[in-house]
Motif scaffolding. Structure first.
Motif, PDB file in Angstrom:
ATOM      1  N   VAL A 189       0.824  -1.207   0.000  1.00  0.00           N
ATOM      2  CA  VAL A 189       0.000   0.000   0.000  1.00  0.00           C
ATOM      3  C   VAL A 189       0.864   1.266   0.000  1.00  0.00           C
ATOM      4  CG1 VAL A 189      -1.893   1.217   1.143  1.00  0.00           C
ATOM      5  CG2 VAL A 189      -1.701  -1.271   1.349  1.00  0.00           C
ATOM      6  N   PRO A 190       1.030   1.910  -1.151  1.00  0.00           N
ATOM      7  CA  PRO A 190       1.653   3.248  -1.154  1.00  0.00           C
ATOM      8  C   PRO A 190       0.608   4.295  -0.775  1.00  0.00           C
ATOM      9  CG  PRO A 190       1.222   2.511  -3.403  1.00  0.00           C
ATOM     10  CD  PRO A 190       0.803   1.389  -2.503  1.00  0.00           C
ATOM     11  N   GLU A 191       0.981   5.212   0.122  1.00  0.00           N
ATOM     12  CA  GLU A 191       0.058   6.239   0.610  1.00  0.00           C
ATOM     13  C   GLU A 191       0.736   7.605   0.599  1.00  0.00           C
ATOM     14  OE1 GLU A 191      -2.495   5.068   4.065  1.00  0.00           O
ATOM     15  OE2 GLU A 191      -1.014   3.472   4.280  1.00  0.00           O
ATOM     16  N   THR A 192      -0.070   8.639   0.442  1.00  0.00           N
ATOM     17  CA  THR A 192       0.473   9.989   0.463  1.00  0.00           C
ATOM     18  C   THR A 192       0.611  10.529   1.885  1.00  0.00           C
ATOM     19  OG1 THR A 192      -1.750  10.958   0.228  1.00  0.00           O
ATOM     20  CG2 THR A 192      -0.508  10.514  -1.809  1.00  0.00           C
ATOM     21  N   ASN A 193      -0.151   9.964   2.837  1.00  0.00           N
ATOM     22  CA  ASN A 193      -0.146  10.509   4.198  1.00  0.00           C
ATOM     23  C   ASN A 193      -0.660   9.470   5.198  1.00  0.00           C
ATOM     24  OD1 ASN A 193      -0.107  12.198   6.428  1.00  0.00           O
ATOM     25  ND2 ASN A 193      -1.908  13.379   5.806  1.00  0.00           N
ATOM     26  N   PRO A 194       0.063   8.359   5.384  1.00  0.00           N
ATOM     27  CA  PRO A 194      -0.448   7.296   6.255  1.00  0.00           C
ATOM     28  C   PRO A 194      -0.594   7.712   7.709  1.00  0.00           C
ATOM     29  CG  PRO A 194       1.837   6.876   5.647  1.00  0.00           C
ATOM     30  CD  PRO A 194       1.365   8.012   4.797  1.00  0.00           C
ATOM     31  N   ALA A 195       0.181   8.682   8.176  1.00  0.00           N
ATOM     32  CA  ALA A 195       0.091   9.116   9.571  1.00  0.00           C
ATOM     33  C   ALA A 195      -1.016  10.144   9.800  1.00  0.00           C
ATOM     34  CB  ALA A 195       1.425   9.690  10.037  1.00  0.00           C
ATOM     35  N   GLN A 196      -1.711  10.535   8.746  1.00  0.00           N
ATOM     36  CA  GLN A 196      -2.828  11.481   8.827  1.00  0.00           C
ATOM     37  C   GLN A 196      -2.403  12.801   9.487  1.00  0.00           C
ATOM     38  OE1 GLN A 196      -6.015   9.342  10.751  1.00  0.00           O
ATOM     39  NE2 GLN A 196      -6.261   7.927   9.051  1.00  0.00           N
ATOM     40  N   ARG A 197      -1.354  13.392   8.916  1.00  0.00           N
ATOM     41  CA  ARG A 197      -0.831  14.652   9.428  1.00  0.00           C
ATOM     42  C   ARG A 197      -1.188  15.802   8.497  1.00  0.00           C
ATOM     43  NH1 ARG A 197       5.157  12.084  10.413  1.00  0.00           N
ATOM     44  NH2 ARG A 197       4.721  10.954  12.359  1.00  0.00           N
ATOM     45  N   THR A 198      -1.168  16.992   9.026  1.00  0.00           N
ATOM     46  CA  THR A 198      -1.472  18.176   8.229  1.00  0.00           C
ATOM     47  C   THR A 198      -0.368  18.417   7.192  1.00  0.00           C
ATOM     48  OG1 THR A 198      -1.943  20.551   8.309  1.00  0.00           O
ATOM     49  CG2 THR A 198      -0.310  19.711   9.861  1.00  0.00           C
ATOM     50  N   ASP A 199      -0.743  19.040   6.076  1.00  0.00           N
ATOM     51  CA  ASP A 199       0.266  19.389   5.069  1.00  0.00           C
ATOM     52  C   ASP A 199       0.626  20.871   5.118  1.00  0.00           C
ATOM     53  OD1 ASP A 199      -2.026  20.484   4.094  1.00  0.00           O
ATOM     54  OD2 ASP A 199      -2.076  19.326   2.235  1.00  0.00           O
ATOM     55  N   THR A 200       0.102  21.582   6.102  1.00  0.00           N
ATOM     56  CA  THR A 200       0.472  22.987   6.247  1.00  0.00           C
ATOM     57  C   THR A 200       1.808  23.095   6.976  1.00  0.00           C
ATOM     58  OG1 THR A 200      -0.332  25.141   6.987  1.00  0.00           O
ATOM     59  CG2 THR A 200      -0.655  23.304   8.483  1.00  0.00           C
TER      60      THR A 200
ATOM     61  N   ALA B 106       2.752  15.940   6.755  1.00  0.00           N
ATOM     62  CA  ALA B 106       2.406  14.804   5.892  1.00  0.00           C
ATOM     63  C   ALA B 106       3.622  14.320   5.109  1.00  0.00           C
ATOM     64  CB  ALA B 106       1.296  15.210   4.924  1.00  0.00           C
ATOM     65  N   GLN B 107       3.787  12.981   5.079  1.00  0.00           N
ATOM     66  CA  GLN B 107       4.877  12.363   4.340  1.00  0.00           C
ATOM     67  C   GLN B 107       4.376  11.102   3.662  1.00  0.00           C
ATOM     68  OE1 GLN B 107       8.501  11.757   6.622  1.00  0.00           O
ATOM     69  NE2 GLN B 107       8.051  13.521   7.936  1.00  0.00           N
ATOM     70  N   ARG B 108       4.915  10.841   2.471  1.00  0.00           N
ATOM     71  CA  ARG B 108       4.554   9.628   1.740  1.00  0.00           C
ATOM     72  C   ARG B 108       5.249   8.409   2.346  1.00  0.00           C
ATOM     73  NH1 ARG B 108       2.368  10.585  -3.383  1.00  0.00           N
ATOM     74  NH2 ARG B 108       2.240  12.809  -3.899  1.00  0.00           N
ATOM     75  N   ALA B 109       4.610   7.257   2.212  1.00  0.00           N
ATOM     76  CA  ALA B 109       5.218   6.007   2.668  1.00  0.00           C
ATOM     77  C   ALA B 109       4.494   4.844   2.011  1.00  0.00           C
ATOM     78  CB  ALA B 109       5.152   5.881   4.193  1.00  0.00           C
ATOM     79  N   THR B 110       5.193   3.736   1.892  1.00  0.00           N
ATOM     80  CA  THR B 110       4.604   2.506   1.369  1.00  0.00           C
ATOM     81  C   THR B 110       4.677   1.442   2.447  1.00  0.00           C
ATOM     82  OG1 THR B 110       5.191   3.000  -0.917  1.00  0.00           O
ATOM     83  CG2 THR B 110       4.762   0.697  -0.383  1.00  0.00           C
ATOM     84  N   GLY B 111       3.554   0.811   2.716  1.00  0.00           N
ATOM     85  CA  GLY B 111       3.497  -0.155   3.803  1.00  0.00           C
ATOM     86  C   GLY B 111       3.000  -1.514   3.353  1.00  0.00           C
ATOM     87  N   LEU B 112       3.201  -2.479   4.227  1.00  0.00           N
ATOM     88  CA  LEU B 112       2.653  -3.823   4.061  1.00  0.00           C
ATOM     89  C   LEU B 112       1.546  -3.980   5.099  1.00  0.00           C
ATOM     90  CD1 LEU B 112       2.678  -6.729   2.937  1.00  0.00           C
ATOM     91  CD2 LEU B 112       4.414  -7.272   4.672  1.00  0.00           C
ATOM     92  N   HIS B 113       0.323  -4.167   4.625  1.00  0.00           N
ATOM     93  CA  HIS B 113      -0.820  -4.329   5.507  1.00  0.00           C
ATOM     94  C   HIS B 113      -1.193  -5.810   5.563  1.00  0.00           C
ATOM     95  CE1 HIS B 113      -2.338   0.108   5.008  1.00  0.00           C
ATOM     96  NE2 HIS B 113      -1.036   0.018   5.238  1.00  0.00           N
ATOM     97  N   ILE B 114      -1.324  -6.334   6.771  1.00  0.00           N
ATOM     98  CA  ILE B 114      -1.618  -7.746   6.965  1.00  0.00           C
ATOM     99  C   ILE B 114      -2.827  -7.888   7.889  1.00  0.00           C
ATOM    100  CG2 ILE B 114      -0.756  -9.965   7.801  1.00  0.00           C
ATOM    101  CD1 ILE B 114       2.074  -8.921   7.321  1.00  0.00           C
TER     102      ILE B 114
ATOM    103  N   TYR C  30       5.752  -0.395   8.094  1.00  0.00           N
ATOM    104  CA  TYR C  30       6.412   0.574   7.220  1.00  0.00           C
ATOM    105  C   TYR C  30       7.910   0.564   7.511  1.00  0.00           C
ATOM    106  CZ  TYR C  30       1.703   2.460   6.565  1.00  0.00           C
ATOM    107  OH  TYR C  30       0.378   2.611   6.271  1.00  0.00           O
ATOM    108  N   GLY C  31       8.681   1.056   6.550  1.00  0.00           N
ATOM    109  CA  GLY C  31      10.111   1.205   6.769  1.00  0.00           C
ATOM    110  C   GLY C  31      10.403   2.167   7.903  1.00  0.00           C
ATOM    111  N   ASN C  32       9.575   3.202   8.043  1.00  0.00           N
ATOM    112  CA  ASN C  32       9.665   4.133   9.166  1.00  0.00           C
ATOM    113  C   ASN C  32       9.030   3.469  10.383  1.00  0.00           C
ATOM    114  OD1 ASN C  32       9.488   6.162  11.056  1.00  0.00           O
ATOM    115  ND2 ASN C  32       8.638   7.688   9.647  1.00  0.00           N
ATOM    116  N   ARG C  33       9.848   3.070  11.342  1.00  0.00           N
ATOM    117  CA  ARG C  33       9.370   2.317  12.497  1.00  0.00           C
ATOM    118  C   ARG C  33       8.273   3.055  13.262  1.00  0.00           C
ATOM    119  NH1 ARG C  33      11.480  -1.881  15.538  1.00  0.00           N
ATOM    120  NH2 ARG C  33      10.872  -1.937  17.734  1.00  0.00           N
ATOM    121  N   ALA C  34       8.323   4.387  13.263  1.00  0.00           N
ATOM    122  CA  ALA C  34       7.346   5.167  14.018  1.00  0.00           C
ATOM    123  C   ALA C  34       5.923   4.979  13.503  1.00  0.00           C
ATOM    124  CB  ALA C  34       7.725   6.643  13.979  1.00  0.00           C
ATOM    125  N   LEU C  35       5.756   4.544  12.255  1.00  0.00           N
ATOM    126  CA  LEU C  35       4.428   4.366  11.664  1.00  0.00           C
ATOM    127  C   LEU C  35       3.854   2.971  11.873  1.00  0.00           C
ATOM    128  CD1 LEU C  35       4.941   6.183   8.223  1.00  0.00           C
ATOM    129  CD2 LEU C  35       3.916   7.116  10.320  1.00  0.00           C
TER     130      LEU C  35
END
Length: 351
Positions: free
Chosen positions: A74-85, A103-111, A138-143
């Motif tokens: 799953v590639p997403e434009t804003n998986p953490a649901q953060r503001t883009d301002t 907001a940051q893009r990320a690609t994840g594996l959803h199981i 996600y590659g970003n552990r925080a997500l």
């Protein structure tokens, strides 16, 4: 051959009944049940309806276990649901946000995986023992977001054909590799047929959550929903959902109530393609003022999802599907105004 007949003419109820009979004989009762329920939504001769209901009656006593497994890239434009301002104002003072908080893009594996044993203890009554896991990696552990859950309860079917279930649950959620919260819940559901073509499902859930490092979030989360599934034709299914929820967090600015309304449709086409569309809108209002922004948050969220698959296309025992969705939240808090668009390629199976 029978499967090909349904693909060639998904609106033909007789083809679905013949396929269901073959699936039942081959040991695939859940797939057989799906096609019988699709066929049930069309006008049938008396003999055909008696045959269909008899087949459904044979299936239910044999369903003593169930399971599911799906995973998606799953590639997403804003998986953490953060503001883009980049700047917010508190009173007359501007604050520039750290780029890592935007907001940051990320690609994840959803199981998603789980299963349940449902041994029968008497006519129309079963014990239910289940376990499940839902993970977003996600590659970003925080997500990373992982929820484990276990269920124990009872389920049954009345003489009128109504299905019911009462279970208790224990859940543990982790975020970023750290324990986030634990919940103990009670869940009740009831479903019944409305005429020949509709099924109404009512559900109530209550989960008391305790959060490791966020005690302001502690408290019960209560929800109730009604889902209506209507088979307009064997090749066209419509759905509608209404749900309300109440969060009783310890802190008033984290507590609140929400209302969600959704509509959906799934169309099967000659040759095998299946397309689905779902849309929803949801409002959420907090009970108390935000300690930083000094406002009572009010959010409105809308979402749209498109899904496509082919009923004759499988990879082993898995069914692939392509999904595109977009979600937008508007809020009187600039920190909670965001949008997210994602596309996914998933493989799933039920067993």
């Amino acid at each position: 051959m029978l499967s090909g007949q349904v693909s060639a003419d998904p609106a033909d109820p007789e083809a679905r009944i013949r396929l269901a009979m073959a699936l039942l004989l081959s040991g695939a009762p859940d797939r057989a049940r799906y096609h019988l329920l699709q066929a049930r939504g069309t006008p049938l001769a008396v003999a055909e309806r008696i045959q269909l209901d008899a087949l459904l009656a044979r299936i239910e006593p044999r369903r003593d276990r169930e399971g599911w497994l799906s995973f998606a890239i799953v590639p997403e434009t804003n998986p953490a649901q953060r503001t883009d301002t980049d700047t917010i104002w508190i009173g007359d003072v501007p604050f520039r946000l750290n780029p890592n908080a935007r907001a940051q893009r990320a690609t994840g594996l959803h199981i998603s995986a789980g299963g349940a044993l449902m041994p029968q203890i008497s006519a129309g009554l079963r014990v239910r023992l289940g376990a499940s896991v839902a993970a977003r990696l996600y590659g970003n552990r925080a997500l990373r977001d992982i929820t484990l859950r276990g269920d124990l309860g009872l389920q049954g079917q009345t003489t009128g054909g109504h299905d019911w279930q009462i279970t208790g649950s224990l859940a543990r959620r982790s975020l970023g590799g750290r324990s986030f919260g634990q919940g103990m819940g009670l869940h009740m559901s009831w479903s019944q047929r409305l005429g020949r073509a509709s099924v109404l499902r009512l559900r109530m859930d209550g989960v008391n959550w305790r959060f490791a490092n966020h005690p302001a979030l502690d408290g019960p989360q209560l929800s109730a929903s009604a889902d209506l599934r209507h088979v307009l034709r064997p090749d066209l299914v419509l759905t509608a959902t209404v749900s309300v929820s109440r969060i009783k967090a310890r802190a008033a600015h984290e507590a609140g109530r929400s209302l969600r309304v959704g509509l959906g449709a799934q169309q099967s086409f000659a040759g095998g393609p299946i397309l689905g569309i779902d849309a929803y809108t949801q409002t959420h209002r907090r009970d108390g003022g935000d300690p930083v922004l000094g406002i009572i948050r009010s959010d409105n969220q809308v979402g749209l999802r498109l899904r496509a698959m082919h009923r004759d296309l499988t990879l082993g025992t898995y069914s692939p599907a392509i999904e595109i969705s977009t979600t937008r939240q508007r809020s009187n808090s600039p920190l909670h105004t965001w949008r997210n668009t994602r596309a996914s390629l998933s493989l799933s199976r039920a067993f």
